[in-house]
Write an enzyme that holds these catalytic residues in place. Structure first.
Site, PDB file in Angstrom:
ATOM      1  N   GLU A   1      23.192 -16.489 -28.520  1.00 31.74           N
ATOM      2  CA  GLU A   1      23.317 -15.520 -29.612  1.00 31.74           C
ATOM      3  C   GLU A   1      21.944 -15.052 -30.096  1.00 31.74           C
ATOM      4  O   GLU A   1      21.822 -13.996 -30.710  1.00 31.74           O
ATOM      5  CB  GLU A   1      24.091 -16.137 -30.783  1.00 31.74           C
TER       6      GLU A   1
ATOM      7  N   TYR B   1      24.105 -16.401 -38.342  1.00 33.55           N
ATOM      8  CA  TYR B   1      24.113 -17.583 -37.465  1.00 33.55           C
ATOM      9  C   TYR B   1      22.958 -17.509 -36.469  1.00 33.55           C
ATOM     10  O   TYR B   1      22.197 -18.462 -36.299  1.00 33.55           O
ATOM     11  CB  TYR B   1      25.449 -17.661 -36.712  1.00 33.55           C
TER      12      TYR B   1
ATOM     13  N   SER C   1      20.934 -21.169 -28.815  1.00 34.53           N
ATOM     14  CA  SER C   1      22.098 -20.359 -28.426  1.00 34.53           C
ATOM     15  C   SER C   1      21.709 -19.012 -27.822  1.00 34.53           C
ATOM     16  O   SER C   1      20.747 -18.368 -28.255  1.00 34.53           O
ATOM     17  CB  SER C   1      22.949 -20.113 -29.675  1.00 34.53           C
TER      18      SER C   1
HETATM   19  P1  NDP Z   1      31.492 -27.230 -33.101  1.00 37.20           P
HETATM   20  O1  NDP Z   1      31.664 -26.168 -34.141  1.00 37.20           O
HETATM   21  O2  NDP Z   1      32.677 -27.650 -32.285  1.00 37.20           O
HETATM   22  O3  NDP Z   1      30.907 -28.554 -33.792  1.00 37.20           O
HETATM   23  C1  NDP Z   1      29.990 -28.480 -34.838  1.00 37.20           C
HETATM   24  C2  NDP Z   1      29.705 -29.888 -35.334  1.00 37.20           C
HETATM   25  O4  NDP Z   1      28.744 -29.823 -36.409  1.00 37.20           O
HETATM   26  C3  NDP Z   1      30.930 -30.629 -35.893  1.00 37.20           C
HETATM   27  O5  NDP Z   1      30.856 -31.975 -35.497  1.00 37.20           O
HETATM   28  C4  NDP Z   1      30.708 -30.528 -37.403  1.00 37.20           C
HETATM   29  O6  NDP Z   1      31.306 -31.575 -38.132  1.00 37.20           O
HETATM   30  C5  NDP Z   1      29.198 -30.668 -37.459  1.00 37.20           C
HETATM   31  N1  NDP Z   1      28.619 -30.253 -38.745  1.00 37.20           N
HETATM   32  C6  NDP Z   1      28.786 -29.067 -39.365  1.00 37.20           C
HETATM   33  N2  NDP Z   1      28.086 -29.058 -40.511  1.00 37.20           N
HETATM   34  C7  NDP Z   1      27.461 -30.260 -40.621  1.00 37.20           C
HETATM   35  C8  NDP Z   1      26.614 -30.862 -41.565  1.00 37.20           C
HETATM   36  N3  NDP Z   1      26.229 -30.214 -42.679  1.00 37.20           N
HETATM   37  N4  NDP Z   1      26.151 -32.123 -41.349  1.00 37.20           N
HETATM   38  C9  NDP Z   1      26.532 -32.794 -40.235  1.00 37.20           C
HETATM   39  N5  NDP Z   1      27.358 -32.292 -39.306  1.00 37.20           N
HETATM   40  C10 NDP Z   1      27.818 -31.035 -39.490  1.00 37.20           C
HETATM   41  O7  NDP Z   1      30.305 -26.732 -32.139  1.00 37.20           O
HETATM   42  P2  NDP Z   1      30.143 -26.926 -30.545  1.00 37.20           P
HETATM   43  O8  NDP Z   1      30.398 -28.317 -30.186  1.00 37.20           O
HETATM   44  O9  NDP Z   1      30.832 -25.813 -29.848  1.00 37.20           O
HETATM   45  O10 NDP Z   1      28.577 -26.609 -30.389  1.00 37.20           O
HETATM   46  C11 NDP Z   1      27.596 -27.629 -30.539  1.00 37.20           C
HETATM   47  C12 NDP Z   1      26.272 -26.986 -30.915  1.00 37.20           C
HETATM   48  O11 NDP Z   1      25.861 -26.090 -29.896  1.00 37.20           O
HETATM   49  C13 NDP Z   1      26.305 -26.165 -32.201  1.00 37.20           C
HETATM   50  O12 NDP Z   1      25.040 -26.317 -32.818  1.00 37.20           O
HETATM   51  C14 NDP Z   1      26.482 -24.738 -31.721  1.00 37.20           C
HETATM   52  O13 NDP Z   1      25.966 -23.829 -32.649  1.00 37.20           O
HETATM   53  C15 NDP Z   1      25.657 -24.785 -30.451  1.00 37.20           C
HETATM   54  N6  NDP Z   1      26.049 -23.867 -29.399  1.00 37.20           N
HETATM   55  C16 NDP Z   1      27.339 -23.878 -28.938  1.00 37.20           C
HETATM   56  C17 NDP Z   1      27.704 -23.067 -27.905  1.00 37.20           C
HETATM   57  C18 NDP Z   1      29.108 -23.032 -27.408  1.00 37.20           C
HETATM   58  O14 NDP Z   1      29.428 -22.086 -26.667  1.00 37.20           O
HETATM   59  N7  NDP Z   1      29.944 -24.007 -27.716  1.00 37.20           N
HETATM   60  C19 NDP Z   1      26.708 -22.194 -27.214  1.00 37.20           C
HETATM   61  C20 NDP Z   1      25.380 -22.282 -27.779  1.00 37.20           C
HETATM   62  C21 NDP Z   1      25.075 -23.111 -28.816  1.00 37.20           C
HETATM   63  P3  NDP Z   1      32.799 -31.453 -38.785  1.00 37.20           P
HETATM   64  O15 NDP Z   1      33.724 -31.908 -37.713  1.00 37.20           O
HETATM   65  O16 NDP Z   1      32.708 -32.373 -39.937  1.00 37.20           O
HETATM   66  O17 NDP Z   1      33.006 -30.007 -39.161  1.00 37.20           O
HETATM   67  P1  GDR Z   2      30.606 -16.147 -30.035  1.00 43.95           P
HETATM   68  O1  GDR Z   2      32.095 -16.684 -29.785  1.00 43.95           O
HETATM   69  O2  GDR Z   2      30.534 -15.267 -31.235  1.00 43.95           O
HETATM   70  O3  GDR Z   2      30.145 -15.565 -28.726  1.00 43.95           O
HETATM   71  O4  GDR Z   2      29.814 -17.489 -30.383  1.00 43.95           O
HETATM   72  P2  GDR Z   2      33.529 -16.158 -30.201  1.00 43.95           P
HETATM   73  O5  GDR Z   2      34.470 -16.789 -29.261  1.00 43.95           O
HETATM   74  O6  GDR Z   2      33.791 -16.327 -31.665  1.00 43.95           O
HETATM   75  O7  GDR Z   2      33.438 -14.564 -29.922  1.00 43.95           O
HETATM   76  C1  GDR Z   2      33.204 -14.043 -28.631  1.00 43.95           C
HETATM   77  C2  GDR Z   2      33.456 -12.537 -28.642  1.00 43.95           C
HETATM   78  O8  GDR Z   2      34.849 -12.293 -28.759  1.00 43.95           O
HETATM   79  C3  GDR Z   2      35.048 -11.221 -29.664  1.00 43.95           C
HETATM   80  N1  GDR Z   2      36.413 -11.293 -30.222  1.00 43.95           N
HETATM   81  C4  GDR Z   2      36.895 -12.299 -30.968  1.00 43.95           C
HETATM   82  N2  GDR Z   2      36.320 -13.448 -31.415  1.00 43.95           N
HETATM   83  C5  GDR Z   2      37.082 -14.301 -32.139  1.00 43.95           C
HETATM   84  N3  GDR Z   2      36.543 -15.466 -32.541  1.00 43.95           N
HETATM   85  N4  GDR Z   2      38.407 -14.022 -32.448  1.00 43.95           N
HETATM   86  C6  GDR Z   2      39.020 -12.881 -32.031  1.00 43.95           C
HETATM   87  O9  GDR Z   2      40.196 -12.645 -32.317  1.00 43.95           O
HETATM   88  C7  GDR Z   2      38.226 -11.971 -31.250  1.00 43.95           C
HETATM   89  N5  GDR Z   2      38.503 -10.769 -30.660  1.00 43.95           N
HETATM   90  C8  GDR Z   2      37.396 -10.388 -30.040  1.00 43.95           C
HETATM   91  C9  GDR Z   2      33.930 -11.413 -30.693  1.00 43.95           C
HETATM   92  O10 GDR Z   2      33.744 -10.219 -31.451  1.00 43.95           O
HETATM   93  C10 GDR Z   2      32.780 -11.783 -29.771  1.00 43.95           C
HETATM   94  O11 GDR Z   2      32.186 -10.625 -29.261  1.00 43.95           O
HETATM   95  C11 GDR Z   2      30.029 -18.686 -29.662  1.00 43.95           C
HETATM   96  C12 GDR Z   2      29.816 -19.866 -30.627  1.00 43.95           C
HETATM   97  O12 GDR Z   2      30.156 -21.062 -29.975  1.00 43.95           O
HETATM   98  C13 GDR Z   2      28.367 -19.954 -31.068  1.00 43.95           C
HETATM   99  O13 GDR Z   2      28.184 -21.139 -31.849  1.00 43.95           O
HETATM  100  C14 GDR Z   2      27.493 -20.001 -29.823  1.00 43.95           C
HETATM  101  O14 GDR Z   2      26.136 -20.066 -30.198  1.00 43.95           O
HETATM  102  C15 GDR Z   2      27.769 -18.790 -28.952  1.00 43.95           C
HETATM  103  O15 GDR Z   2      29.128 -18.772 -28.579  1.00 43.95           O
HETATM  104  C16 GDR Z   2      26.917 -18.812 -27.668  1.00 43.95           C
END
Ligand code: NDP
Ligand code: GDR
Length: 326
Positions: free
Chosen positions: A129, A151, A127
């Site tokens: 992050e 995280y 990520s």
């Molecule tokens: P989601 O939060 O939508 O999905 C997370 C998934 O992980 C769900 O299927 C959840 O299952 C599963 N999970 C959580 N805990 C466990 C566990 N203990 N064992 C097995 N499965 C588990 O994430 P995204 O699809 O958005 O992201 C996919 C991956 O990419 C994540 O690792 C995230 O951190 C990473 N990532 C995402 C980004 C983004 O912008 N979306 C950017 C960078 C990295 P359940 O439905 O049961 O909760």
């Molecule tokens: P992020 O996503 O932390 O970048 O992680 P998120 O959308 O939660 O926050 C983005 C930014 O928005 C600001 N913010 C708020 N965030 C949330 N959730 N709710 C609010 O009301 C709000 N107001 C302002 C946050 O402070 C932050 O700066 C996501 C996840 O998908 C991670 O798993 C992944 O790794 C990174 O993106 C890349």
């Protein structure tokens, strides 16, 4: 027929990646964890109309024995480790759980592969992050990491262990250092979906305000559909490697909200209120990625603009709320 194994198949990326791989003719096996609400599982796969086309098997990332069992039973060609406790804000409330799933969980997956099926190709969902308090205005593969949340620290451990298993055991293990990617399937706790859902409710008269935390944070926002393609492309390379995945354009939370409200014909300033409870103990102020390496070596680029994505998300949430209202 090639076999792909996906952890996190019920999440946003898991759903889009499944669709992408099914369209390529893969047999897709997805790991789901046991839930008392089993009828609710797979909502996103249902949304994409593919719930019946994937094979769902039970296991948990924190249970190494389930991963060993699954790897030795299915022997997939490709393993995509997408499972995580992925919500940054929750990681301060549950730091140890986040470490166990997002950090050690990835190592469990690597260990299961090393012990039982080392020929599989492995993708780790790293990520942006990990850049956290960014050490350069634009981040690429050589920018130093500075995680700002439990995280991000857990993701960094998983990231370096992926590099280490590649170097130590010759695993074909790659990671995508992905910047934020969103879609109508994004969890509603993340800010873009919180905004699109809020805009839809206001548009339909179901809400009168939208609470936000730090609206000055900027992110490099792309569409999840584009990003899952890069995950697959990495595993088709002869050599495993790490790649930044990003659009190269940063927009603030305020800017995203303005796009979403404008798409619905509303003025953002009339509805946004500040909610201090949504501020984080340590913020990531600004992220902006340089995906030149992915462009050169994979031929990958993000295609969907943030404006197009905001519009798609608002339209989908309006349609969802209309359906709910019957
Ligand atoms: P989601 O939060 O939508 O999905 C997370 C998934 O992980 C769900 O299927 C959840 O299952 C599963 N999970 C959580 N805990 C466990 C566990 N203990 N064992 C097995 N499965 C588990 O994430 P995204 O699809 O958005 O992201 C996919 C991956 O990419 C994540 O690792 C995230 O951190 C990473 N990532 C995402 C980004 C983004 O912008 N979306 C950017 C960078 C990295 P359940 O439905 O049961 O909760
Ligand atoms: P992020 O996503 O932390 O970048 O992680 P998120 O959308 O939660 O926050 C983005 C930014 O928005 C600001 N913010 C708020 N965030 C949330 N959730 N709710 C609010 O009301 C709000 N107001 C302002 C946050 O402070 C932050 O700066 C996501 C996840 O998908 C991670 O798993 C992944 O790794 C990174 O993106 C890349």
């Amino acid at each position: 027929m090639k076999k792909a194994f996906i952890t996190g198949i019920t999440g946003q990326d898991g759903a889009y990646l499944s669709k992408f791989l099914l369209d390529k003719g893969y047999h897709v096996i997805g790991m789901i964890r046991r839930s008392a609400s089993s009828d609710m599982i797979g909502e996103r796969l249902r949304y994409l109309g593919i719930i019946g086309e994937v094979e769902l098997v039970d296991g948990d990332l924190i249970d190494l024995s389930s991963l060993v069992r699954l790897m030795s039973t299915y022997k997939p060609d490709e393993v995509y480790n997408l499972a995580a406790q992925s919500f940054v804000a929750t990681s301060w409330q549950q730091p140890l759980l986040t470490g166990a799933v997002t950090g050690t969980g990835a190592v469990n997956m690597l260990e299961a592969l090393r012990l039982t099926h080392p020929s599989a190709r492995f993708y780790q969902a790293s990520s942006s992050e990990m850049f956290g308090k960014a050490q350069a205005p634009v981040q690429n593969e050589s920018t130093p990491f500075y995680p700002r949340s439990p995280y991000a620290a857990a993701k960094l451990y998983a990231h370096w262990m992926t590099v280490n298993y590649r170097e130590s055991f010759d695993l074909h293990a790659s990671s995508g250092i992905a910047f934020n990617h969103e879609s109508p399937l994004r969890g509603v706790e993340f800010v873009t979906r919180h905004i699109s859902d809020g805009v839809a409710k206001i548009k339909l008269g179901l809400a009168s305000q939208l609470k936000l935390g730090n609206v000055n944070a900027t992110r490099d926002w792309g569409h999840a559909r584009d990003y899952v393609q890069a995950m697959w492309q990495m595993l088709q390379q002869d050599e495993p490697d790490d790649y930044v995945l990003a659009t190269g354009r940063a927009v603030s939370v305020q800017g995203f909200a303005e796009m979403a409200f404008a798409h619905a014909g509303l003025n953002a300033a009339d509805y946004i209120t500040h909610d201090p409870a949504r501020l984080r103990p340590a913020e990531v102020d600004a992220l902006l990625g340089d995906a030149a390496k992915a462009a050169q070596q994979l031929g990958w680029r993000a295609n969907v603009s943030v404006e197009e994505m905001a519009a798609e998300m608002v339209d989908a949430d309006i349609a969802r709320h209309r359906r709910k209202a019957g």
